[in-house]
Scaffold this motif. Sequence first.
Motif, short mmCIF file in Angstrom:
data_model
loop_
_atom_site.label_atom_id
_atom_site.label_comp_id
_atom_site.label_asym_id
_atom_site.label_seq_id
_atom_site.Cartn_x
_atom_site.Cartn_y
_atom_site.Cartn_z
N THR A 162 11.81 9.55 -4.04
CA THR A 162 11.49 9.93 -2.67
C THR A 162 11.94 11.36 -2.39
O THR A 162 11.21 12.15 -1.76
CB THR A 162 12.16 8.97 -1.67
OG1 THR A 162 11.70 7.64 -1.89
CG2 THR A 162 11.86 9.37 -0.23
N LEU A 238 8.10 4.82 5.02
CA LEU A 238 7.79 5.79 3.97
C LEU A 238 6.32 5.74 3.59
O LEU A 238 5.70 6.76 3.30
CB LEU A 238 8.67 5.52 2.74
CG LEU A 238 10.17 5.77 2.91
CD1 LEU A 238 10.92 5.40 1.63
CD2 LEU A 238 10.44 7.21 3.28
N LEU A 278 4.20 9.09 -4.04
CA LEU A 278 4.97 8.42 -2.98
C LEU A 278 4.30 7.12 -2.54
O LEU A 278 4.99 6.11 -2.32
CB LEU A 278 5.14 9.37 -1.80
CG LEU A 278 6.04 8.88 -0.66
CD1 LEU A 278 7.45 8.59 -1.18
CD2 LEU A 278 6.08 9.91 0.47
#
Length: 294
Positions: A162, A238, A278
């Motif tokens: 991340t 996220l 991601l």
Amino acid sequence: MNHNRLLAYAHLLMAGGYLVFTLVGPWAKRGESYGVFSSDGGTGFGIIGFILAIILVIMAVMRLAGRSEVVRGLGVEQLTLIVGVAAWLNLICFIVGWLPIFEHGVGRRRGVPGTGWGVVGAYFTVSQIPLLLSPLTLGIPSPSKGIKSLSDSKRHAFSATTIICGVGLIAFPYLAWVTSGSIELSAFDGRNGNPTSGPRFGYLLFAIGVTLVISGLMRLRPKGLAEPGPNLLLSHCLLGAAVVALTMPLGIIISCLQRSGLDIGVGTWLTLASCLVLVGLVISENRTRNAVGV
């Protein structure tokens, strides 16, 4: 009729309105009005908007059918919030980032192309999903059960990746995003006397990147980072950040492929790669934790 079903109908109404405005209304005015798929209209951002509208309608139908899970580790409510935020910001990125790239007209009438009423209607309908409907529906159910904790090794691996992706979103907007002949423009560049402008996504990508780096660093702590809520985990947040960031380089790539005289810069490709990494990372985390949420 219970609250969930009423909110599901409201979700369907807003998603349906967003789809209709996206398809029927003009997206840009350059002397004439141009629609969602036109290279002078919505172009790449219009195509992305149409795809997101279809997903939101499907999510509404799934909610009405009583489905709670889309795929393992990702619930209908969470995906609705993620796609709603991405669709909302995709419109803002089109207005702020893509339309100003080319000026339109001559003489005193020369300036940035105007926004069509299709974009305005789509903005006001889709914005209600992440701002109003999704928070309400996420807050109604009791906290879900069966969500697993990550082992320390996996948490450290996810956190480090991340951070790397976040650094990429901070750095890559400074590279060339679009090129026109000998002119190379980053995601921060304005016009500055040039016939074209940069897409001006840099500040939003920079903010997303900083947020990712901070969250990754905080998760490296021995106790990790507290989840935002019982039905909305950090991995869902996220994923939302990744999808929002993904719409920007993807919109530029599709738009440049549709339009002559504008080429794709290396910064766009590297940002796209960071976003895809991601997305894959958080989907893997959601599956590992079985993080449906609702």
